[in-house]
Scaffold this active site. Sequence first.
Site, PDB file in Angstrom:
ATOM      1  N   ARG A 166      22.943 -58.657 -21.079  1.00 36.96           N
ATOM      2  CA  ARG A 166      23.800 -59.048 -19.936  1.00 36.96           C
ATOM      3  C   ARG A 166      25.127 -59.279 -20.203  1.00 36.96           C
ATOM      4  O   ARG A 166      25.811 -60.048 -19.503  1.00 36.96           O
ATOM      5  CB  ARG A 166      23.169 -60.428 -19.194  1.00 36.96           C
ATOM      6  CG  ARG A 166      21.735 -60.243 -18.662  1.00 36.96           C
ATOM      7  CD  ARG A 166      21.387 -59.047 -17.643  1.00 36.96           C
ATOM      8  NE  ARG A 166      20.228 -58.799 -17.443  1.00 36.96           N
ATOM      9  CZ  ARG A 166      19.100 -58.035 -18.193  1.00 36.96           C
ATOM     10  NH1 ARG A 166      20.013 -57.209 -18.908  1.00 36.96           N
ATOM     11  NH2 ARG A 166      18.110 -58.095 -17.782  1.00 36.96           N
ATOM     12  N   SER A 250      18.981 -63.825 -10.429  1.00 32.24           N
ATOM     13  CA  SER A 250      18.910 -64.654 -11.290  1.00 32.24           C
ATOM     14  C   SER A 250      20.381 -65.547 -11.382  1.00 32.24           C
ATOM     15  O   SER A 250      21.232 -64.954 -12.077  1.00 32.24           O
ATOM     16  CB  SER A 250      18.367 -64.121 -12.656  1.00 32.24           C
ATOM     17  OG  SER A 250      17.147 -63.423 -12.445  1.00 32.24           O
ATOM     18  N   GLU A 370      24.763 -66.667 -14.816  1.00 37.69           N
ATOM     19  CA  GLU A 370      24.903 -65.299 -14.793  1.00 37.69           C
ATOM     20  C   GLU A 370      25.797 -64.556 -13.807  1.00 37.69           C
ATOM     21  O   GLU A 370      26.645 -63.732 -14.173  1.00 37.69           O
ATOM     22  CB  GLU A 370      23.388 -64.762 -14.382  1.00 37.69           C
ATOM     23  CG  GLU A 370      23.656 -62.936 -14.806  1.00 37.69           C
ATOM     24  CD  GLU A 370      22.058 -62.425 -14.812  1.00 37.69           C
ATOM     25  OE1 GLU A 370      21.964 -61.452 -14.383  1.00 37.69           O
ATOM     26  OE2 GLU A 370      21.280 -62.904 -15.651  1.00 37.69           O
TER      27      GLU A 370
END
Length: 378
Positions: A166, A250, A370
């Site tokens: 990520r 998320s 995130e």
Amino acid sequence: MTEVDPQPLSRLTTLQTGAAPLRMREARTREELIGDLREIWADGDDWFVLGGGSNLFVGDEPFDGTVLRVLTSGIERIAGASPGTTRIRVQAGHDWDALVAYTVAEGLAGIEAMSGIPGTVGAAPVQNVGAYGQDISQTLVEVEVIDETTGDVSVVPASELGLGFRTSVFKHHYGSSPVRRAVILSVTLELTEVGHGEHPVRGEQLRQALGLEPGASVSLAWVRDHVLATRRRKGMVLDETDADTSSAGSFFQNAIVTEQFARTLPDACPRWPMQPVIEQVQVYPLDRFDGYVPAPVPQPIDVKVSAAWLIEHSGIGRGFRLPRSRAAVSSKHALALTNRGGASAEELAELARFIQQRVQQEFGLLLQPEPVLVGVEL
């Protein structure tokens, strides 16, 4: 000049927070996007680009600068593919799930497990978007970017993008600046030509999510349909009739920790090694072997652990909300923070901070957000 009347960012982001910025522009072609960025940078204005708005958490105060909406689109096949593969170049503003649907319809494998992820193609390499063990780094060839420092346009190979879990050199992590300040104009992928028949599903994480045994064969369309159904059950497919989808997906990253730290967590906490465990092989020439075999040196590996499990086992269940708050944990997925209708950015931030504190108290681990945070502090 493509300046438009500023819209509240709460209408353009899936978390539904944010006032109208001071200025707003829209770029519908590659040339407009390049021209707008060069003008904004020449003016020295504060700025950020907005694609699908699915990975942004924007604060309550109006952004004192320019928001540039990237609305470019288009897919083209290009030369240079390896045998048995196809290369496609996709404009940055193209809808990600529309791209996945196109590749499945064309019998091209490589991104089907990422069906249903909201957002635009240009955002995908920034955070190395992924799902069920598949991420864009596995098929990404290169990106075309415009550099903020020079205004130059260049093509950068995937090997130079610092792609990790990520993250990339473009990612604006909370509390830090990106390594490279540039905007992606287009993305080139190389996908495997498998057709429309059944083929083996590779990747334990994907097979597990789909309930498939090792060696099972299914079609790309079957994978896409079942991934979409799985994400829908978790409230992770945009649906205006489902309040659980008013989120940024998320909100917290699955944590990457050392193998040693992972052993301090309960055995029931799901975890996945980030590197394959390779058995060391040593060869000793017989004419020089003295009978001594040194003990193998253990190689430390990183481990990904489930943030959702940590949240739920710190006492925060699905649907949890603080008193009098309009922000809540999704009723379907512990990783998603949702706007239940009119929640302010501060209400969502307060919930995020509470979750961080609970997990840290219980497990000694500080979860990291995130989404990209604009005008918000955790």
